[in-house]
Design a protein around this motif. Structure first.
Motif, PDB file in Angstrom:
ATOM      1  N   SER A 264       0.815  -1.229   0.000  1.00  0.00           N
ATOM      2  CA  SER A 264       0.000   0.000   0.000  1.00  0.00           C
ATOM      3  C   SER A 264       0.840   1.268   0.000  1.00  0.00           C
ATOM      4  O   SER A 264       0.419   2.303   0.520  1.00  0.00           O
ATOM      5  N   LEU A 265       2.026   1.206  -0.595  1.00  0.00           N
ATOM      6  CA  LEU A 265       2.906   2.371  -0.657  1.00  0.00           C
ATOM      7  C   LEU A 265       2.964   2.981  -2.054  1.00  0.00           C
ATOM      8  O   LEU A 265       3.671   3.971  -2.261  1.00  0.00           O
ATOM      9  N   LEU A 268       2.696   6.779  -3.020  1.00  0.00           N
ATOM     10  CA  LEU A 268       3.783   7.722  -2.770  1.00  0.00           C
ATOM     11  C   LEU A 268       4.665   7.954  -3.990  1.00  0.00           C
ATOM     12  O   LEU A 268       5.346   8.976  -4.068  1.00  0.00           O
ATOM     13  N   THR A 406      -0.643  12.158   6.948  1.00  0.00           N
ATOM     14  CA  THR A 406      -0.536  10.698   6.999  1.00  0.00           C
ATOM     15  C   THR A 406      -1.705  10.090   7.761  1.00  0.00           C
ATOM     16  O   THR A 406      -2.344   9.132   7.302  1.00  0.00           O
ATOM     17  N   MET A 410      -4.747   7.736   6.102  1.00  0.00           N
ATOM     18  CA  MET A 410      -4.527   6.321   6.390  1.00  0.00           C
ATOM     19  C   MET A 410      -5.800   5.475   6.279  1.00  0.00           C
ATOM     20  O   MET A 410      -5.763   4.359   5.741  1.00  0.00           O
ATOM     21  N   ILE A 413      -6.370   4.630   2.673  1.00  0.00           N
ATOM     22  CA  ILE A 413      -5.368   3.683   2.178  1.00  0.00           C
ATOM     23  C   ILE A 413      -5.730   2.269   2.625  1.00  0.00           C
ATOM     24  O   ILE A 413      -5.667   1.310   1.848  1.00  0.00           O
ATOM     25  N   GLY A 424      -0.002  -2.733   5.133  1.00  0.00           N
ATOM     26  CA  GLY A 424       0.043  -1.409   4.524  1.00  0.00           C
ATOM     27  C   GLY A 424       0.031  -0.291   5.546  1.00  0.00           C
ATOM     28  O   GLY A 424       0.742   0.706   5.406  1.00  0.00           O
ATOM     29  N   ASN A 428       3.072   2.337   5.887  1.00  0.00           N
ATOM     30  CA  ASN A 428       2.836   3.767   5.706  1.00  0.00           C
ATOM     31  C   ASN A 428       3.242   4.572   6.930  1.00  0.00           C
ATOM     32  O   ASN A 428       3.724   5.702   6.807  1.00  0.00           O
ATOM     33  N   THR A 432       5.627   7.182   5.262  1.00  0.00           N
ATOM     34  CA  THR A 432       4.973   8.423   4.852  1.00  0.00           C
ATOM     35  C   THR A 432       5.472   9.655   5.594  1.00  0.00           C
ATOM     36  O   THR A 432       5.562  10.731   4.991  1.00  0.00           O
TER      37      THR A 432
END
Length: 483
Positions: A264-265, A268, A406, A410, A413, A424, A428, A432
Protein backbone atom coordinates in the motif's frame (compact mmCIF):
# COMPACT_ATOMS: atom_id res chain seq x y z
CA UNK A 1 -38.00 33.61 15.78
CA UNK A 2 -41.55 32.71 16.92
CA UNK A 3 -42.21 30.80 20.13
CA UNK A 4 -43.60 27.79 18.23
CA UNK A 5 -40.53 27.53 16.00
CA UNK A 6 -38.27 28.00 19.00
CA UNK A 7 -40.04 25.14 20.78
CA UNK A 8 -39.66 22.91 17.70
CA UNK A 9 -35.94 23.61 17.47
CA UNK A 10 -35.25 23.03 21.16
CA UNK A 11 -34.21 19.33 20.70
CA UNK A 12 -31.72 20.36 18.02
CA UNK A 13 -30.31 23.06 20.27
CA UNK A 14 -29.69 20.31 22.79
CA UNK A 15 -27.27 18.65 20.37
CA UNK A 16 -24.79 21.39 21.37
CA UNK A 17 -23.31 21.52 17.89
CA UNK A 18 -21.62 24.77 16.84
CA UNK A 19 -23.22 27.01 14.25
CA UNK A 20 -21.92 26.26 10.76
CA UNK A 21 -22.52 28.57 7.79
CA UNK A 22 -24.80 27.47 4.93
CA UNK A 23 -21.84 26.94 2.58
CA UNK A 24 -20.53 24.05 4.67
CA UNK A 25 -23.98 22.46 4.95
CA UNK A 26 -24.51 22.78 1.21
CA UNK A 27 -21.14 21.23 0.38
CA UNK A 28 -21.74 18.33 2.77
CA UNK A 29 -25.30 17.75 1.57
CA UNK A 30 -24.48 17.87 -2.15
CA UNK A 31 -21.40 15.64 -1.83
CA UNK A 32 -23.21 13.12 0.38
CA UNK A 33 -26.11 12.89 -2.06
CA UNK A 34 -23.74 12.34 -4.99
CA UNK A 35 -21.74 9.71 -3.08
CA UNK A 36 -24.85 7.72 -2.17
CA UNK A 37 -26.06 7.85 -5.77
CA UNK A 38 -22.73 6.61 -7.14
CA UNK A 39 -22.59 3.79 -4.58
CA UNK A 40 -26.16 2.71 -5.47
CA UNK A 41 -27.19 2.93 -1.82
CA UNK A 42 -30.53 1.46 -0.83
CA UNK A 43 -33.55 3.57 0.06
CA UNK A 44 -33.21 3.12 3.87
CA UNK A 45 -29.62 4.40 3.78
CA UNK A 46 -30.57 7.36 1.59
CA UNK A 47 -33.46 8.27 3.91
CA UNK A 48 -31.24 8.03 7.01
CA UNK A 49 -28.56 10.18 5.37
CA UNK A 50 -31.13 12.79 4.34
CA UNK A 51 -32.47 12.85 7.91
CA UNK A 52 -28.98 13.37 9.34
CA UNK A 53 -28.23 16.15 6.84
CA UNK A 54 -31.52 17.85 7.73
CA UNK A 55 -30.88 17.47 11.47
CA UNK A 56 -27.45 19.08 11.13
CA UNK A 57 -28.96 22.00 9.25
CA UNK A 58 -31.67 22.40 11.89
CA UNK A 59 -29.04 22.37 14.64
CA UNK A 60 -27.40 25.38 12.99
CA UNK A 61 -30.78 27.05 12.56
CA UNK A 62 -31.36 26.53 16.29
CA UNK A 63 -28.18 28.52 16.92
CA UNK A 64 -28.89 31.22 14.35
CA UNK A 65 -28.68 33.78 17.19
CA UNK A 66 -24.90 33.28 17.11
CA UNK A 67 -24.83 34.98 13.70
CA UNK A 68 -23.99 38.65 13.94
CA UNK A 69 -25.78 39.78 10.77
CA UNK A 70 -27.96 38.67 7.85
CA UNK A 71 -29.73 36.12 10.02
CA UNK A 72 -32.81 35.90 7.82
CA UNK A 73 -30.75 35.26 4.68
CA UNK A 74 -28.69 32.57 6.40
CA UNK A 75 -31.87 30.99 7.76
CA UNK A 76 -33.32 30.73 4.25
CA UNK A 77 -30.08 29.29 2.89
CA UNK A 78 -29.91 26.68 5.66
CA UNK A 79 -33.49 25.60 4.93
CA UNK A 80 -32.38 24.79 1.37
CA UNK A 81 -29.85 22.19 2.59
CA UNK A 82 -32.11 19.12 2.06
CA UNK A 83 -32.74 20.31 -1.50
CA UNK A 84 -28.97 20.34 -2.14
CA UNK A 85 -28.84 16.72 -0.97
CA UNK A 86 -31.47 15.80 -3.56
CA UNK A 87 -29.71 17.81 -6.28
CA UNK A 88 -26.42 16.02 -5.56
CA UNK A 89 -28.15 12.64 -5.75
CA UNK A 90 -29.78 13.55 -9.07
CA UNK A 91 -26.59 15.05 -10.53
CA UNK A 92 -24.57 11.88 -9.92
CA UNK A 93 -27.38 9.66 -11.16
CA UNK A 94 -27.50 11.66 -14.40
CA UNK A 95 -23.72 11.62 -14.95
CA UNK A 96 -23.24 8.04 -16.12
CA UNK A 97 -22.08 6.99 -19.56
CA UNK A 98 -24.79 7.52 -22.19
CA UNK A 99 -26.83 4.57 -23.41
CA UNK A 100 -25.14 4.69 -26.84
CA UNK A 101 -21.66 4.46 -25.29
CA UNK A 102 -19.32 1.67 -26.36
CA UNK A 103 -19.47 0.53 -22.73
CA UNK A 104 -22.95 -0.81 -23.47
CA UNK A 105 -22.23 -2.40 -26.87
CA UNK A 106 -21.73 -6.17 -27.06
CA UNK A 107 -19.07 -6.66 -29.73
CA UNK A 108 -18.43 -10.33 -28.85
CA UNK A 109 -14.66 -10.15 -29.45
CA UNK A 110 -14.93 -8.57 -32.91
CA UNK A 111 -12.00 -6.65 -34.34
CA UNK A 112 -12.96 -3.02 -34.98
CA UNK A 113 -11.19 -0.02 -36.51
CA UNK A 114 -10.82 2.96 -34.17
CA UNK A 115 -9.65 6.52 -34.75
CA UNK A 116 -9.03 9.07 -32.03
CA UNK A 117 -6.59 11.31 -30.19
CA UNK A 118 -4.08 10.20 -27.54
CA UNK A 119 -4.92 12.20 -24.39
CA UNK A 120 -2.15 11.13 -22.00
CA UNK A 121 1.54 10.33 -22.10
CA UNK A 122 2.05 6.68 -23.18
CA UNK A 123 2.91 4.34 -20.32
CA UNK A 124 5.44 1.60 -21.02
CA UNK A 125 4.89 -1.81 -19.46
CA UNK A 126 6.62 -5.18 -19.81
CA UNK A 127 3.67 -6.34 -21.90
CA UNK A 128 3.71 -3.28 -24.19
CA UNK A 129 2.33 0.26 -24.13
CA UNK A 130 -0.80 1.60 -22.46
CA UNK A 131 -2.61 4.58 -24.02
CA UNK A 132 -5.69 6.64 -23.26
CA UNK A 133 -7.62 7.44 -26.43
CA UNK A 134 -10.51 9.81 -26.97
CA UNK A 135 -12.24 7.83 -29.71
CA UNK A 136 -13.79 9.73 -32.62
CA UNK A 137 -15.00 6.98 -34.98
CA UNK A 138 -15.44 3.23 -34.96
CA UNK A 139 -15.80 0.85 -37.91
CA UNK A 140 -17.57 -2.46 -37.27
CA UNK A 141 -17.49 -4.40 -40.52
CA UNK A 142 -18.86 -2.05 -43.17
CA UNK A 143 -20.59 0.19 -40.62
CA UNK A 144 -18.87 3.40 -39.56
CA UNK A 145 -20.18 5.70 -36.87
CA UNK A 146 -19.07 8.62 -34.76
CA UNK A 147 -18.41 8.01 -31.06
CA UNK A 148 -17.43 10.14 -28.09
CA UNK A 149 -15.85 7.69 -25.65
CA UNK A 150 -12.58 7.38 -23.78
CA UNK A 151 -10.84 4.03 -24.25
CA UNK A 152 -7.77 2.42 -22.74
CA UNK A 153 -5.56 0.84 -25.40
CA UNK A 154 -2.97 -1.89 -24.89
CA UNK A 155 -0.31 -2.07 -27.61
CA UNK A 156 1.70 -5.33 -27.56
CA UNK A 157 4.66 -3.96 -29.55
CA UNK A 158 6.77 -0.77 -29.19
CA UNK A 159 5.40 2.23 -31.07
CA UNK A 160 6.46 5.86 -31.44
CA UNK A 161 3.28 7.43 -30.09
CA UNK A 162 3.03 10.75 -28.28
CA UNK A 163 0.48 12.72 -26.35
CA UNK A 164 -1.75 14.61 -28.81
CA UNK A 165 -1.22 12.25 -31.78
CA UNK A 166 -4.27 11.30 -33.84
CA UNK A 167 -4.10 7.58 -34.60
CA UNK A 168 -6.05 4.69 -36.09
CA UNK A 169 -5.85 1.10 -34.81
CA UNK A 170 -7.46 -2.30 -35.23
CA UNK A 171 -8.47 -3.58 -31.81
CA UNK A 172 -10.67 -5.99 -29.89
CA UNK A 173 -12.85 -4.14 -27.37
CA UNK A 174 -13.93 -5.31 -23.94
CA UNK A 175 -16.70 -3.00 -22.63
CA UNK A 176 -16.43 -1.99 -18.97
CA UNK A 177 -20.16 -1.76 -18.27
CA UNK A 178 -21.63 -4.50 -16.07
CA UNK A 179 -18.29 -6.33 -15.91
CA UNK A 180 -17.45 -8.56 -12.94
CA UNK A 181 -13.71 -7.98 -13.43
CA UNK A 182 -12.34 -5.62 -10.75
CA UNK A 183 -9.97 -3.86 -13.13
CA UNK A 184 -12.73 -3.22 -15.69
CA UNK A 185 -14.98 -1.97 -12.89
CA UNK A 186 -12.23 0.46 -11.91
CA UNK A 187 -11.98 1.65 -15.52
CA UNK A 188 -15.75 2.15 -15.58
CA UNK A 189 -15.47 4.30 -12.45
CA UNK A 190 -12.97 6.45 -14.37
CA UNK A 191 -15.59 6.81 -17.15
CA UNK A 192 -13.52 4.71 -19.55
CA UNK A 193 -15.96 2.94 -21.83
CA UNK A 194 -13.83 -0.03 -22.90
CA UNK A 195 -10.44 -1.68 -22.77
CA UNK A 196 -8.98 -2.33 -26.22
CA UNK A 197 -6.29 -4.85 -27.20
CA UNK A 198 -4.62 -3.45 -30.32
CA UNK A 199 -3.68 -5.84 -33.11
CA UNK A 200 0.08 -5.97 -33.66
CA UNK A 201 1.26 -3.73 -36.48
CA UNK A 202 -2.15 -2.11 -37.06
CA UNK A 203 -1.40 1.33 -35.61
CA UNK A 204 -1.26 4.22 -38.08
CA UNK A 205 -0.48 7.81 -37.12
CA UNK A 206 -2.93 10.07 -38.94
CA UNK A 207 -1.43 13.32 -37.68
CA UNK A 208 1.30 14.30 -35.26
CA UNK A 209 0.73 16.15 -32.03
CA UNK A 210 0.32 19.87 -32.56
CA UNK A 211 1.43 21.16 -29.18
CA UNK A 212 1.76 24.84 -28.45
CA UNK A 213 4.94 26.29 -27.03
CA UNK A 214 3.80 25.96 -23.36
CA UNK A 215 3.21 22.21 -23.75
CA UNK A 216 6.45 21.79 -25.70
CA UNK A 217 8.38 23.70 -23.04
CA UNK A 218 6.82 21.58 -20.27
CA UNK A 219 7.75 18.39 -22.15
CA UNK A 220 11.35 19.59 -22.56
CA UNK A 221 11.58 20.45 -18.85
CA UNK A 222 10.19 17.04 -17.86
CA UNK A 223 12.72 15.34 -20.13
CA UNK A 224 15.60 17.35 -18.64
CA UNK A 225 14.50 16.59 -15.07
CA UNK A 226 14.17 12.88 -15.85
CA UNK A 227 17.67 12.85 -17.33
CA UNK A 228 19.06 14.69 -14.30
CA UNK A 229 17.46 12.17 -11.90
CA UNK A 230 18.77 9.20 -13.92
CA UNK A 231 22.30 10.66 -13.84
CA UNK A 232 22.22 11.33 -10.09
CA UNK A 233 20.52 8.22 -8.71
CA UNK A 234 20.99 4.50 -9.43
CA UNK A 235 18.05 2.26 -10.33
CA UNK A 236 15.53 1.54 -8.95
CA UNK A 237 15.75 4.82 -7.02
CA UNK A 238 15.96 6.85 -10.23
CA UNK A 239 12.70 5.29 -11.43
CA UNK A 240 10.95 6.21 -8.19
CA UNK A 241 12.31 9.74 -8.41
CA UNK A 242 11.02 10.20 -11.95
CA UNK A 243 7.59 8.92 -10.92
CA UNK A 244 7.40 11.33 -7.99
CA UNK A 245 8.71 14.45 -9.75
CA UNK A 246 7.56 14.22 -13.37
CA UNK A 247 4.90 11.52 -13.23
CA UNK A 248 6.80 9.05 -15.43
CA UNK A 249 5.25 5.82 -14.19
CA UNK A 250 6.90 3.47 -16.69
CA UNK A 251 10.40 4.11 -15.26
CA UNK A 252 9.62 2.24 -12.03
CA UNK A 253 10.98 -1.30 -11.76
CA UNK A 254 8.06 -3.78 -12.21
CA UNK A 255 9.12 -6.00 -9.31
CA UNK A 256 9.45 -3.02 -7.00
CA UNK A 257 6.09 -1.71 -8.22
CA UNK A 258 4.54 -5.03 -7.22
CA UNK A 259 6.08 -4.77 -3.74
CA UNK A 260 4.82 -1.21 -3.38
CA UNK A 261 1.32 -2.28 -4.41
CA UNK A 262 1.37 -5.19 -1.95
CA UNK A 263 2.39 -2.87 0.89
CA UNK A 264 0.00 0.00 0.00
CA UNK A 265 2.91 2.37 -0.66
CA UNK A 266 2.33 2.87 -4.38
CA UNK A 267 0.46 6.14 -3.80
CA UNK A 268 3.78 7.72 -2.77
CA UNK A 269 5.67 7.09 -6.00
CA UNK A 270 3.30 8.74 -8.45
CA UNK A 271 2.07 12.29 -8.73
CA UNK A 272 -1.24 12.49 -6.93
CA UNK A 273 -3.48 15.13 -5.49
CA UNK A 274 -2.58 14.38 -1.88
CA UNK A 275 1.14 14.56 -2.64
CA UNK A 276 0.75 17.92 -4.37
CA UNK A 277 -1.32 19.27 -1.47
CA UNK A 278 1.34 18.15 0.98
CA UNK A 279 4.08 19.69 -1.16
CA UNK A 280 2.34 23.08 -1.29
CA UNK A 281 1.71 23.08 2.46
CA UNK A 282 5.36 22.20 3.10
CA UNK A 283 6.41 25.14 0.91
CA UNK A 284 4.23 27.45 3.00
CA UNK A 285 5.43 26.02 6.31
CA UNK A 286 9.10 26.17 5.30
CA UNK A 287 9.04 29.74 3.95
CA UNK A 288 6.61 31.53 6.30
CA UNK A 289 9.35 32.22 8.86
CA UNK A 290 11.54 33.80 6.20
CA UNK A 291 9.14 35.87 4.08
CA UNK A 292 5.96 36.02 6.16
CA UNK A 293 2.68 34.15 5.90
CA UNK A 294 1.16 36.05 2.99
CA UNK A 295 4.21 35.97 0.75
CA UNK A 296 4.72 32.30 1.63
CA UNK A 297 1.15 31.65 0.48
CA UNK A 298 1.89 33.51 -2.76
CA UNK A 299 4.98 31.32 -3.29
CA UNK A 300 2.82 28.25 -2.71
CA UNK A 301 0.28 29.44 -5.29
CA UNK A 302 3.02 30.03 -7.86
CA UNK A 303 4.53 26.61 -7.05
CA UNK A 304 1.14 24.90 -7.50
CA UNK A 305 0.44 26.63 -10.82
CA UNK A 306 3.96 25.96 -12.11
CA UNK A 307 3.88 22.32 -11.10
CA UNK A 308 0.44 21.85 -12.65
CA UNK A 309 1.71 23.38 -15.91
CA UNK A 310 4.82 21.17 -15.82
CA UNK A 311 2.92 17.90 -15.37
CA UNK A 312 0.28 18.74 -17.96
CA UNK A 313 -3.46 18.11 -18.19
CA UNK A 314 -3.61 15.17 -15.79
CA UNK A 315 -7.06 15.58 -14.16
CA UNK A 316 -6.07 14.48 -10.61
CA UNK A 317 -3.13 16.87 -10.59
CA UNK A 318 -5.19 19.73 -12.00
CA UNK A 319 -7.90 19.22 -9.37
CA UNK A 320 -5.31 19.12 -6.59
CA UNK A 321 -3.61 22.19 -8.04
CA UNK A 322 -6.78 24.29 -7.83
CA UNK A 323 -7.62 23.00 -4.36
CA UNK A 324 -4.11 23.94 -3.21
CA UNK A 325 -4.50 27.38 -4.81
CA UNK A 326 -7.78 27.94 -2.95
CA UNK A 327 -6.23 26.81 0.35
CA UNK A 328 -3.18 29.05 -0.09
CA UNK A 329 -5.29 32.00 -1.26
CA UNK A 330 -7.33 31.93 1.96
CA UNK A 331 -4.09 32.26 3.94
CA UNK A 332 -2.69 34.93 1.63
CA UNK A 333 -5.80 37.05 2.17
CA UNK A 334 -5.34 36.70 5.92
CA UNK A 335 -8.42 34.50 6.29
CA UNK A 336 -6.91 31.17 7.26
CA UNK A 337 -10.03 30.37 9.28
CA UNK A 338 -12.03 30.49 6.03
CA UNK A 339 -9.85 27.84 4.39
CA UNK A 340 -12.27 25.11 5.50
CA UNK A 341 -15.19 26.83 3.78
CA UNK A 342 -13.17 27.52 0.63
CA UNK A 343 -11.81 23.97 0.33
CA UNK A 344 -15.24 22.43 1.02
CA UNK A 345 -16.91 24.62 -1.58
CA UNK A 346 -14.18 23.86 -4.13
CA UNK A 347 -14.56 20.11 -3.56
CA UNK A 348 -18.34 20.34 -3.94
CA UNK A 349 -17.92 22.33 -7.17
CA UNK A 350 -15.58 19.66 -8.56
CA UNK A 351 -18.14 16.99 -7.69
CA UNK A 352 -20.88 19.04 -9.36
CA UNK A 353 -18.82 19.33 -12.56
CA UNK A 354 -17.77 15.66 -12.56
CA UNK A 355 -19.50 13.49 -9.92
CA UNK A 356 -17.32 10.47 -10.70
CA UNK A 357 -14.31 12.18 -9.10
CA UNK A 358 -15.72 10.87 -5.81
CA UNK A 359 -14.67 7.38 -6.91
CA UNK A 360 -11.13 8.52 -7.72
CA UNK A 361 -8.64 7.56 -5.00
CA UNK A 362 -6.45 10.55 -5.84
CA UNK A 363 -9.36 12.95 -5.25
CA UNK A 364 -10.28 11.20 -2.01
CA UNK A 365 -6.70 11.43 -0.73
CA UNK A 366 -6.48 15.07 -1.82
CA UNK A 367 -9.67 16.00 0.01
CA UNK A 368 -8.85 13.98 3.14
CA UNK A 369 -5.31 15.32 3.37
CA UNK A 370 -6.32 18.94 2.74
CA UNK A 371 -9.22 18.87 5.20
CA UNK A 372 -7.00 17.18 7.77
CA UNK A 373 -4.43 19.96 7.45
CA UNK A 374 -7.09 22.69 7.49
CA UNK A 375 -8.95 21.31 10.53
CA UNK A 376 -6.22 19.74 12.67
CA UNK A 377 -3.13 21.87 12.11
CA UNK A 378 -4.50 25.02 13.83
CA UNK A 379 -5.28 22.78 16.83
CA UNK A 380 -1.89 21.07 17.14
CA UNK A 381 0.04 24.22 16.19
CA UNK A 382 -1.73 27.43 17.17
CA UNK A 383 0.76 29.62 15.28
CA UNK A 384 0.69 27.43 12.16
CA UNK A 385 2.07 29.30 9.13
CA UNK A 386 2.55 32.44 11.20
CA UNK A 387 6.33 32.42 10.73
CA UNK A 388 6.77 33.73 14.28
CA UNK A 389 9.03 30.97 15.59
CA UNK A 390 11.77 31.09 12.99
CA UNK A 391 13.37 28.09 11.36
CA UNK A 392 12.68 25.83 14.36
CA UNK A 393 8.96 26.52 14.02
CA UNK A 394 9.14 25.92 10.26
CA UNK A 395 10.76 22.51 10.79
CA UNK A 396 8.20 21.64 13.45
CA UNK A 397 5.28 22.69 11.23
CA UNK A 398 6.67 20.72 8.28
CA UNK A 399 6.92 17.58 10.43
CA UNK A 400 3.43 18.09 11.88
CA UNK A 401 1.91 18.67 8.43
CA UNK A 402 3.34 15.39 7.18
CA UNK A 403 2.09 13.54 10.27
CA UNK A 404 -1.41 15.02 10.05
CA UNK A 405 -1.69 14.27 6.33
CA UNK A 406 -0.54 10.70 7.00
CA UNK A 407 -3.08 10.09 9.76
CA UNK A 408 -6.03 11.57 7.86
CA UNK A 409 -5.35 9.62 4.66
CA UNK A 410 -4.53 6.32 6.39
CA UNK A 411 -8.17 5.10 6.63
CA UNK A 412 -8.60 5.55 2.87
CA UNK A 413 -5.37 3.68 2.18
CA UNK A 414 -6.54 0.82 4.39
CA UNK A 415 -9.93 0.78 2.65
CA UNK A 416 -8.58 0.73 -0.90
CA UNK A 417 -5.72 -1.69 -0.21
CA UNK A 418 -7.73 -4.06 1.95
CA UNK A 419 -5.79 -7.09 0.69
CA UNK A 420 -2.87 -6.04 2.87
CA UNK A 421 -4.47 -3.52 5.19
CA UNK A 422 -2.44 -4.30 8.33
CA UNK A 423 0.87 -4.55 6.49
CA UNK A 424 0.04 -1.41 4.52
CA UNK A 425 -0.82 0.58 7.63
CA UNK A 426 2.44 -0.39 9.31
CA UNK A 427 4.48 0.37 6.18
CA UNK A 428 2.84 3.77 5.71
CA UNK A 429 3.40 4.73 9.32
CA UNK A 430 7.18 4.28 8.98
CA UNK A 431 7.54 5.67 5.45
CA UNK A 432 4.97 8.42 4.85
CA UNK A 433 6.36 10.78 7.55
CA UNK A 434 9.51 10.97 5.41
CA UNK A 435 7.59 11.78 2.24
CA UNK A 436 8.39 15.49 2.41
CA UNK A 437 12.09 14.64 2.58
CA UNK A 438 11.74 12.27 -0.38
CA UNK A 439 9.83 14.72 -2.55
CA UNK A 440 11.72 17.93 -1.80
CA UNK A 441 15.07 16.11 -1.70
CA UNK A 442 14.52 14.45 -5.07
CA UNK A 443 13.31 17.71 -6.61
CA UNK A 444 16.38 19.52 -5.26
CA UNK A 445 18.64 16.79 -6.63
CA UNK A 446 17.04 17.10 -10.07
CA UNK A 447 17.43 20.89 -10.10
CA UNK A 448 21.05 20.74 -8.92
CA UNK A 449 21.74 18.15 -11.60
CA UNK A 450 20.57 20.62 -14.24
CA UNK A 451 23.30 22.99 -13.06
CA UNK A 452 26.02 20.34 -12.78
CA UNK A 453 25.83 16.57 -13.05
CA UNK A 454 28.62 16.22 -10.48
CA UNK A 455 26.84 18.54 -8.05
CA UNK A 456 23.59 16.62 -8.47
CA UNK A 457 25.31 13.28 -7.84
CA UNK A 458 27.07 14.53 -4.70
CA UNK A 459 23.93 16.16 -3.29
CA UNK A 460 21.73 13.16 -4.09
CA UNK A 461 23.06 11.02 -1.25
CA UNK A 462 21.71 13.06 1.71
CA UNK A 463 18.85 14.68 -0.21
CA UNK A 464 17.30 11.76 -2.07
CA UNK A 465 19.22 8.48 -1.77
CA UNK A 466 18.64 8.00 1.97
CA UNK A 467 14.83 8.47 2.07
CA UNK A 468 14.23 6.65 -1.22
CA UNK A 469 16.39 3.73 -0.13
CA UNK A 470 14.37 3.56 3.09
CA UNK A 471 11.18 3.37 1.00
CA UNK A 472 12.59 0.51 -1.08
CA UNK A 473 13.86 -1.34 2.00
CA UNK A 474 10.50 -1.13 3.79
CA UNK A 475 8.58 -2.17 0.66
CA UNK A 476 10.79 -5.19 -0.03
CA UNK A 477 10.85 -6.40 3.58
CA UNK A 478 7.16 -5.94 4.35
CA UNK A 479 6.10 -7.49 1.02
CA UNK A 480 7.70 -10.74 2.20
CA UNK A 481 5.56 -10.87 5.34
CA UNK A 482 2.52 -13.19 5.32
CA UNK A 483 -0.95 -11.66 4.92
Amino acid sequence: MSRRIDHTLRPFRGLRLPYLPPLLHWALAFTTGAALSLSHAGLPIVVCAAAIITALALSSIARIDAVARRRRLQLILLLLTPALFAVGFWRADDAGLPSNSLANVDLAGQTVRLTGVVVDDPQWRNSGIRLLLDAETIEIGSERRTVNDRLQLHLPDPQDVRYGDRIAVNAVLTPTSESSDEYLQWLADQRIAASALVRSGSLARLSSADLGWPQSLAADVRSALNRSIRDALPPPLSGIGQGMITGRRDAIDPELRSDLNDTSLSHLIVISGSNLTLLITLVMAASAWLVGRRFAALLAILAALSYGALIGPDPPVQRAMWMAVVFASAHMLGRGASALYAVSATAALMVALEPYVLLDLSFQLTLAGTLGIVILMPTVSQDFLSGQRGIAGAIRDAALVTLVATLTTMPLIALHFERSALIGLAANLVVTPLFGWMLLGTASTALLGLVSQTLGTIASWPLAWLPLQWLVLVAERTAQLPG
